[in-house]
Design a protein around this motif. Structure first.
Motif, PDB file in Angstrom:
ATOM      1  N   ARG A 125       0.899  -1.099  -0.088  1.00 38.85           N
ATOM      2  CA  ARG A 125      -0.072  -0.116   0.177  1.00 38.85           C
ATOM      3  C   ARG A 125       0.844   1.245  -0.229  1.00 38.85           C
ATOM      4  NH1 ARG A 125      -5.091  -1.230   0.553  1.00 38.85           N
ATOM      5  NH2 ARG A 125      -5.586  -3.494   1.592  1.00 38.85           N
ATOM      6  N   ASN A 126       0.399   2.212  -0.573  1.00 35.14           N
ATOM      7  CA  ASN A 126       1.273   3.546  -0.643  1.00 35.14           C
ATOM      8  C   ASN A 126       0.899   4.297   0.676  1.00 35.14           C
ATOM      9  OD1 ASN A 126      -1.268   4.476  -0.993  1.00 35.14           O
ATOM     10  ND2 ASN A 126      -1.101   5.542  -3.084  1.00 35.14           N
ATOM     11  N   ARG A 127       1.272   5.538   0.878  1.00 36.31           N
ATOM     12  CA  ARG A 127       1.231   6.379   2.011  1.00 36.31           C
ATOM     13  C   ARG A 127      -0.190   6.418   2.051  1.00 36.31           C
ATOM     14  NH1 ARG A 127       4.769  11.353  -0.012  1.00 36.31           N
ATOM     15  NH2 ARG A 127       6.314   9.600  -0.102  1.00 36.31           N
ATOM     16  N   GLU A 128      -1.104   6.677   1.256  1.00 32.65           N
ATOM     17  CA  GLU A 128      -2.541   7.070   1.624  1.00 32.65           C
ATOM     18  C   GLU A 128      -3.186   5.614   1.678  1.00 32.65           C
ATOM     19  OE1 GLU A 128      -1.884   8.709  -1.981  1.00 32.65           O
ATOM     20  OE2 GLU A 128      -1.151  10.397  -1.097  1.00 32.65           O
ATOM     21  N   GLY A 129      -2.596   4.486   1.798  1.00 36.02           N
ATOM     22  CA  GLY A 129      -3.374   3.348   1.963  1.00 36.02           C
ATOM     23  C   GLY A 129      -4.035   2.539   0.787  1.00 36.02           C
ATOM     24  N   ASP A 130      -3.760   3.178  -0.403  1.00 42.78           N
ATOM     25  CA  ASP A 130      -4.351   2.400  -1.600  1.00 42.78           C
ATOM     26  C   ASP A 130      -3.450   1.287  -1.839  1.00 42.78           C
ATOM     27  OD1 ASP A 130      -6.008   4.571  -1.696  1.00 42.78           O
ATOM     28  OD2 ASP A 130      -4.936   5.743  -2.977  1.00 42.78           O
ATOM     29  N   PRO A 131      -4.222   0.168  -2.427  1.00 47.45           N
ATOM     30  CA  PRO A 131      -3.289  -0.880  -2.879  1.00 47.45           C
ATOM     31  C   PRO A 131      -2.386  -0.408  -4.030  1.00 47.45           C
ATOM     32  CG  PRO A 131      -5.463  -1.288  -3.366  1.00 47.45           C
ATOM     33  CD  PRO A 131      -5.490   0.083  -2.456  1.00 47.45           C
ATOM     34  N   VAL A 132      -1.298  -1.146  -4.195  1.00 47.53           N
ATOM     35  CA  VAL A 132      -0.272  -0.563  -5.290  1.00 47.53           C
ATOM     36  C   VAL A 132       0.277  -2.020  -5.819  1.00 47.53           C
ATOM     37  CG1 VAL A 132       1.866   0.231  -5.857  1.00 47.53           C
ATOM     38  CG2 VAL A 132       0.339   1.516  -3.996  1.00 47.53           C
ATOM     39  N   VAL A 172      19.269   1.087  -3.673  1.00 46.41           N
ATOM     40  CA  VAL A 172      18.649   0.846  -4.852  1.00 46.41           C
ATOM     41  C   VAL A 172      17.291   0.326  -4.378  1.00 46.41           C
ATOM     42  CG1 VAL A 172      18.802  -0.536  -6.847  1.00 46.41           C
ATOM     43  CG2 VAL A 172      20.938   0.393  -6.270  1.00 46.41           C
ATOM     44  N   ALA A 173      17.096  -0.779  -3.824  1.00 47.45           N
ATOM     45  CA  ALA A 173      15.904  -1.256  -3.232  1.00 47.45           C
ATOM     46  C   ALA A 173      15.044   0.007  -2.396  1.00 47.45           C
ATOM     47  CB  ALA A 173      16.220  -2.247  -2.075  1.00 47.45           C
ATOM     48  N   ILE A 174      15.666   0.631  -1.631  1.00 50.44           N
ATOM     49  CA  ILE A 174      15.000   1.629  -0.883  1.00 50.44           C
ATOM     50  C   ILE A 174      14.352   2.786  -1.645  1.00 50.44           C
ATOM     51  CG2 ILE A 174      15.297   3.502   1.030  1.00 50.44           C
ATOM     52  CD1 ILE A 174      17.383   1.590   2.513  1.00 50.44           C
ATOM     53  N   VAL A 175      15.247   2.930  -2.699  1.00 51.36           N
ATOM     54  CA  VAL A 175      14.704   4.380  -3.426  1.00 51.36           C
ATOM     55  C   VAL A 175      13.603   3.762  -4.507  1.00 51.36           C
ATOM     56  CG1 VAL A 175      15.387   5.627  -5.656  1.00 51.36           C
ATOM     57  CG2 VAL A 175      16.715   5.641  -3.619  1.00 51.36           C
ATOM     58  N   ALA A 176      13.799   2.409  -4.863  1.00 52.92           N
ATOM     59  CA  ALA A 176      12.534   1.657  -5.787  1.00 52.92           C
ATOM     60  C   ALA A 176      11.451   1.453  -5.091  1.00 52.92           C
ATOM     61  CB  ALA A 176      13.134   0.346  -6.412  1.00 52.92           C
ATOM     62  N   TYR A 177      11.581   1.206  -3.829  1.00 53.84           N
ATOM     63  CA  TYR A 177      10.341   1.139  -2.852  1.00 53.84           C
ATOM     64  C   TYR A 177       9.658   2.593  -2.673  1.00 53.84           C
ATOM     65  CZ  TYR A 177       7.414  -0.149   1.188  1.00 53.84           C
ATOM     66  OH  TYR A 177       6.217  -0.356   1.790  1.00 53.84           O
ATOM     67  N   HIS A 178      10.381   3.458  -2.502  1.00 50.45           N
ATOM     68  CA  HIS A 178       9.902   4.831  -2.120  1.00 50.45           C
ATOM     69  C   HIS A 178       9.052   5.240  -3.485  1.00 50.45           C
ATOM     70  CE1 HIS A 178       9.303   8.821  -0.591  1.00 50.45           C
ATOM     71  NE2 HIS A 178       9.882   9.219  -1.618  1.00 50.45           N
ATOM     72  N   GLN A 179       9.754   5.169  -4.546  1.00 48.89           N
ATOM     73  CA  GLN A 179       9.292   5.679  -5.769  1.00 48.89           C
ATOM     74  C   GLN A 179       8.157   4.814  -6.473  1.00 48.89           C
ATOM     75  OE1 GLN A 179       9.933   8.167  -7.849  1.00 48.89           O
ATOM     76  NE2 GLN A 179      11.159   8.942  -6.232  1.00 48.89           N
ATOM     77  N   LEU A 180       8.098   3.405  -6.229  1.00 45.34           N
ATOM     78  CA  LEU A 180       7.185   2.604  -6.980  1.00 45.34           C
ATOM     79  C   LEU A 180       6.156   2.192  -5.881  1.00 45.34           C
ATOM     80  CD1 LEU A 180       9.796   0.630  -9.230  1.00 45.34           C
ATOM     81  CD2 LEU A 180       8.137   2.435  -9.769  1.00 45.34           C
ATOM     82  N   VAL A 181       6.416   2.346  -4.476  1.00 46.00           N
ATOM     83  CA  VAL A 181       5.105   1.855  -3.737  1.00 46.00           C
ATOM     84  C   VAL A 181       4.758   2.933  -2.879  1.00 46.00           C
ATOM     85  CG1 VAL A 181       4.684   0.282  -1.802  1.00 46.00           C
ATOM     86  CG2 VAL A 181       6.199  -0.581  -3.726  1.00 46.00           C
ATOM     87  N   ARG A 182       5.631   3.584  -2.113  1.00 44.64           N
ATOM     88  CA  ARG A 182       5.107   4.578  -1.138  1.00 44.64           C
ATOM     89  C   ARG A 182       4.548   5.831  -1.716  1.00 44.64           C
ATOM     90  NH1 ARG A 182       3.633   3.813   3.626  1.00 44.64           N
ATOM     91  NH2 ARG A 182       4.505   5.912   4.214  1.00 44.64           N
ATOM     92  N   SER A 183       5.218   6.232  -2.818  1.00 46.38           N
ATOM     93  CA  SER A 183       4.788   7.548  -3.489  1.00 46.38           C
ATOM     94  C   SER A 183       4.031   7.243  -4.757  1.00 46.38           C
ATOM     95  CB  SER A 183       5.947   8.359  -3.904  1.00 46.38           C
ATOM     96  OG  SER A 183       6.875   8.790  -3.113  1.00 46.38           O
ATOM     97  N   ALA A 184       3.658   5.985  -5.028  1.00 42.38           N
ATOM     98  CA  ALA A 184       2.613   5.676  -6.198  1.00 42.38           C
ATOM     99  C   ALA A 184       1.443   6.185  -6.013  1.00 42.38           C
ATOM    100  CB  ALA A 184       2.657   4.180  -6.199  1.00 42.38           C
ATOM    101  N   ARG A 185       0.786   6.527  -7.264  1.00 43.29           N
ATOM    102  CA  ARG A 185      -0.295   7.060  -7.215  1.00 43.29           C
ATOM    103  C   ARG A 185      -1.219   6.494  -8.213  1.00 43.29           C
ATOM    104  NH1 ARG A 185      -0.845  13.309  -6.562  1.00 43.29           N
ATOM    105  NH2 ARG A 185      -2.846  12.768  -6.682  1.00 43.29           N
TER     106      ARG A 185
END
Length: 107
Positions: free
Chosen positions: A4-11, A57-70
């Motif tokens: 889930r992203n930071r808003e709780g939406d499934p990614v 690399v893994a942390i940046v990928a997680y932040h860009q593609l999961v946490r910040s995903a819209r």
């Protein structure tokens, strides 16, 4: 487990897994060889250094593609912009491969 992203939406986890997997492949296939050849470290230290390089690399990928995903904005980008972004990523990947071969060149 649904990511889930930071808003709780499934990614969708597939883009993150692909990017993290490619990062793992590049870092662990080239990292130990270059660390042992250029700095003369042993295998255990070279593997630990590669693991330390993979973590950001893994942390940046997680932040860009999961946490910040819209996911709600995915349909709003034109296909030409997405293709252009993919093309730039392919060029960057090609340049990375060229940079990996530079230490092998005998000047």
């Amino acid at each position: 487990m649904r990511l889930r992203n930071r808003e709780g939406d499934p990614v969708d986890p597939v883009p993150f897994l692909v990017v993290a997997g490619m990062g793992f492949m590049i870092v662990f296939s080239a990292g130990p060889i270059y660390l042992m050849a250029l700095f003369g470290v042993d295998v255990a230290t070279a593997l630990a250094g590669s693991a330390a390089a993979f973590l950001p690399v893994a942390i940046v990928a997680y932040h860009q593609l999961v946490r910040s995903a819209r996911p709600d904005l995915r349909g709003e980008l034109p296909a030409s912009w997405r293709f252009r972004r993919l093309w730039y990523a392919a060029i960057a990947f090609g340049l990375l491969l060229v940079l990996l071969t530079l230490p092998l060149v005998d000047w």
